[in-house]
Design a protein around this motif. Sequence first.
Motif, PDB file in Angstrom:
ATOM      1  N   GLU A  89       0.830  -1.205   0.000  1.00 39.87           N
ATOM      2  CA  GLU A  89       0.000   0.000   0.000  1.00 39.87           C
ATOM      3  C   GLU A  89       0.866   1.256   0.000  1.00 39.87           C
ATOM      4  N   ILE A  90       1.925   1.246   0.795  1.00 42.53           N
ATOM      5  CA  ILE A  90       2.810   2.411   0.854  1.00 42.53           C
ATOM      6  C   ILE A  90       3.449   2.663  -0.503  1.00 42.53           C
ATOM      7  N   ALA A  91       3.917   1.602  -1.161  1.00 42.21           N
ATOM      8  CA  ALA A  91       4.538   1.747  -2.480  1.00 42.21           C
ATOM      9  C   ALA A  91       3.540   2.296  -3.494  1.00 42.21           C
ATOM     10  N   GLU A  92       2.319   1.762  -3.470  1.00 42.35           N
ATOM     11  CA  GLU A  92       1.303   2.214  -4.431  1.00 42.35           C
ATOM     12  C   GLU A  92       0.979   3.692  -4.230  1.00 42.35           C
ATOM     13  N   LEU A  93       0.770   4.099  -2.980  1.00 40.54           N
ATOM     14  CA  LEU A  93       0.420   5.492  -2.696  1.00 40.54           C
ATOM     15  C   LEU A  93       1.579   6.443  -3.000  1.00 40.54           C
ATOM     16  N   ALA A  94       2.805   5.947  -2.861  1.00 41.84           N
ATOM     17  CA  ALA A  94       3.985   6.773  -3.146  1.00 41.84           C
ATOM     18  C   ALA A  94       4.327   6.796  -4.631  1.00 41.84           C
ATOM     19  N   GLY A  95       3.644   5.938  -5.415  1.00 41.16           N
ATOM     20  CA  GLY A  95       3.907   5.910  -6.853  1.00 41.16           C
ATOM     21  C   GLY A  95       5.204   5.245  -7.217  1.00 41.16           C
ATOM     22  N   VAL A  96       5.620   4.246  -6.419  1.00 41.16           N
ATOM     23  CA  VAL A  96       6.862   3.514  -6.700  1.00 41.16           C
ATOM     24  C   VAL A  96       6.572   2.028  -6.626  1.00 41.16           C
ATOM     25  N   SER A  97       7.532   1.241  -7.001  1.00 48.40           N
ATOM     26  CA  SER A  97       7.383  -0.209  -6.905  1.00 48.40           C
ATOM     27  C   SER A  97       7.768  -0.683  -5.505  1.00 48.40           C
ATOM     28  N   LYS A  98       7.229  -1.816  -5.113  1.00 45.49           N
ATOM     29  CA  LYS A  98       7.582  -2.399  -3.822  1.00 45.49           C
ATOM     30  C   LYS A  98       9.088  -2.690  -3.730  1.00 45.49           C
ATOM     31  N   PRO A  99       9.719  -3.271  -4.784  1.00 48.33           N
ATOM     32  CA  PRO A  99      11.170  -3.484  -4.711  1.00 48.33           C
ATOM     33  C   PRO A  99      11.964  -2.198  -4.478  1.00 48.33           C
ATOM     34  N   MET A 100      11.450  -1.052  -5.001  1.00 46.91           N
ATOM     35  CA  MET A 100      12.169   0.198  -4.785  1.00 46.91           C
ATOM     36  C   MET A 100      12.140   0.598  -3.312  1.00 46.91           C
ATOM     37  N   VAL A 101      11.015   0.343  -2.638  1.00 44.70           N
ATOM     38  CA  VAL A 101      10.940   0.639  -1.207  1.00 44.70           C
ATOM     39  C   VAL A 101      12.003  -0.165  -0.464  1.00 44.70           C
ATOM     40  N   TYR A 102      12.100  -1.444  -0.788  1.00 46.34           N
ATOM     41  CA  TYR A 102      13.092  -2.287  -0.116  1.00 46.34           C
ATOM     42  C   TYR A 102      14.519  -1.888  -0.504  1.00 46.34           C
ATOM     43  N   LEU A 103      14.714  -1.469  -1.753  1.00 42.23           N
ATOM     44  CA  LEU A 103      16.041  -1.043  -2.189  1.00 42.23           C
ATOM     45  C   LEU A 103      16.497   0.184  -1.398  1.00 42.23           C
ATOM     46  N   TYR A 104      15.599   1.135  -1.182  1.00 47.65           N
ATOM     47  CA  TYR A 104      15.948   2.379  -0.504  1.00 47.65           C
ATOM     48  C   TYR A 104      16.005   2.223   1.014  1.00 47.65           C
ATOM     49  N   LEU A 105      15.071   1.443   1.576  1.00 50.98           N
ATOM     50  CA  LEU A 105      14.901   1.447   3.039  1.00 50.98           C
ATOM     51  C   LEU A 105      15.028   0.064   3.666  1.00 50.98           C
ATOM     52  N   ASP A 106      15.396  -0.924   2.871  1.00 49.82           N
ATOM     53  CA  ASP A 106      15.827  -2.241   3.347  1.00 49.82           C
ATOM     54  C   ASP A 106      14.685  -3.159   3.776  1.00 49.82           C
ATOM     55  N   SER A 107      13.739  -2.671   4.580  1.00 44.63           N
ATOM     56  CA  SER A 107      12.699  -3.537   5.128  1.00 44.63           C
ATOM     57  C   SER A 107      11.559  -2.677   5.659  1.00 44.63           C
ATOM     58  N   LYS A 108      10.501  -3.337   6.082  1.00 42.85           N
ATOM     59  CA  LYS A 108       9.391  -2.604   6.697  1.00 42.85           C
ATOM     60  C   LYS A 108       9.866  -1.920   7.982  1.00 42.85           C
ATOM     61  N   GLU A 109      10.690  -2.600   8.765  1.00 40.08           N
ATOM     62  CA  GLU A 109      11.230  -1.982   9.978  1.00 40.08           C
ATOM     63  C   GLU A 109      12.131  -0.796   9.615  1.00 40.08           C
ATOM     64  N   GLY A 110      12.935  -0.955   8.552  1.00 29.99           N
ATOM     65  CA  GLY A 110      13.787   0.143   8.121  1.00 29.99           C
ATOM     66  C   GLY A 110      12.977   1.349   7.693  1.00 29.99           C
ATOM     67  N   LEU A 111      11.846   1.102   7.039  1.00 32.87           N
ATOM     68  CA  LEU A 111      10.960   2.196   6.640  1.00 32.87           C
ATOM     69  C   LEU A 111      10.365   2.885   7.862  1.00 32.87           C
ATOM     70  N   PHE A 112       9.934   2.090   8.838  1.00 36.27           N
ATOM     71  CA  PHE A 112       9.363   2.674  10.057  1.00 36.27           C
ATOM     72  C   PHE A 112      10.430   3.475  10.811  1.00 36.27           C
ATOM     73  N   LEU A 113      11.644   2.935  10.870  1.00 37.14           N
ATOM     74  CA  LEU A 113      12.735   3.658  11.542  1.00 37.14           C
ATOM     75  C   LEU A 113      13.031   4.986  10.839  1.00 37.14           C
ATOM     76  N   ALA A 114      12.970   4.991   9.517  1.00 42.02           N
ATOM     77  CA  ALA A 114      13.197   6.237   8.778  1.00 42.02           C
ATOM     78  C   ALA A 114      12.114   7.260   9.117  1.00 42.02           C
ATOM     79  N   CYS A 115      10.860   6.793   9.227  1.00 39.88           N
ATOM     80  CA  CYS A 115       9.758   7.685   9.637  1.00 39.88           C
ATOM     81  C   CYS A 115      10.011   8.222  11.033  1.00 39.88           C
ATOM     82  N   LEU A 116      10.381   7.331  11.912  1.00 42.82           N
ATOM     83  CA  LEU A 116      10.570   7.684  13.314  1.00 42.82           C
ATOM     84  C   LEU A 116      11.703   8.695  13.483  1.00 42.82           C
ATOM     85  N   ARG A 117      12.826   8.447  12.819  1.00 42.71           N
ATOM     86  CA  ARG A 117      13.982   9.339  12.963  1.00 42.71           C
ATOM     87  C   ARG A 117      13.714  10.717  12.354  1.00 42.71           C
TER      88      ARG A 117
END
Length: 224
Positions: A41-69
């Motif tokens: 859902e995050i990838a779709e709303l951001a207009g990117v592919s799911k693999p790109m999310v993982y490429l940039y932020l490594d994992s769901k936890e990595g994405l949450f940590l990026a939000c948190l920081r």
Amino acid sequence: MSGTSEGRRRRLPRQVREQQMIDVAVHVFAKRGYHAASVDEIAELAGVSKPMVYLYLDSKEGLFLACLRRESGRLVDAFQGAAREGGSPELRLYAGLSAFFSFVAGHRDSWVVLHRQASELTEAIAAAVAEARRAVMTEVARLVRDGIAESERGDRLGDEDADFVAHALVGAADSLTDWVDRHPDESPERITLRLMNMVWLGMDRVLDGEAWLPQPQPEPQPQP
């Protein structure tokens, strides 16, 4: 046409694209919670592919940590920036706390992620929350110490007392954010004023030598 659209997306700098992902992720995590939120859902709303999310932020936890920081950094910057303006320690503390409550009021999704979800998750996430809290606590304790030192009765309280007051203030501010949800008409300045009156004036009375002690209760009289 789709190729042109894809080309535009690819040409965005990585930092810009990453911030777009984080913008969307903060909203989705706040709305659904960490466990129910999906990277799809995050990838779709951001207009990117799911693999790109993982490429940039490594994992769901990595994405949450990026939000948190990012959001905790914004909160700390808002508090410290306001608290470092000129004036007496209590005025700087008032400004910092007002900025804190203004951030909470203006960034509800961010605060839901920081306050209501992060503490229940992994050690890495909890550590990031604790780091942000320490930054605010250090600033508050410094202002309290300055206020005590500038008082004519400053010899009555020491660093331990300042640390105690700082923890009381930060803890109260944290818990008051839930109260704010139920009182949306209360302005950040009004909330800060009420908190300062409860805590800062109490410290001022202690500096004057006042102390509350429980009074012994009279023994119950036997019934005739």
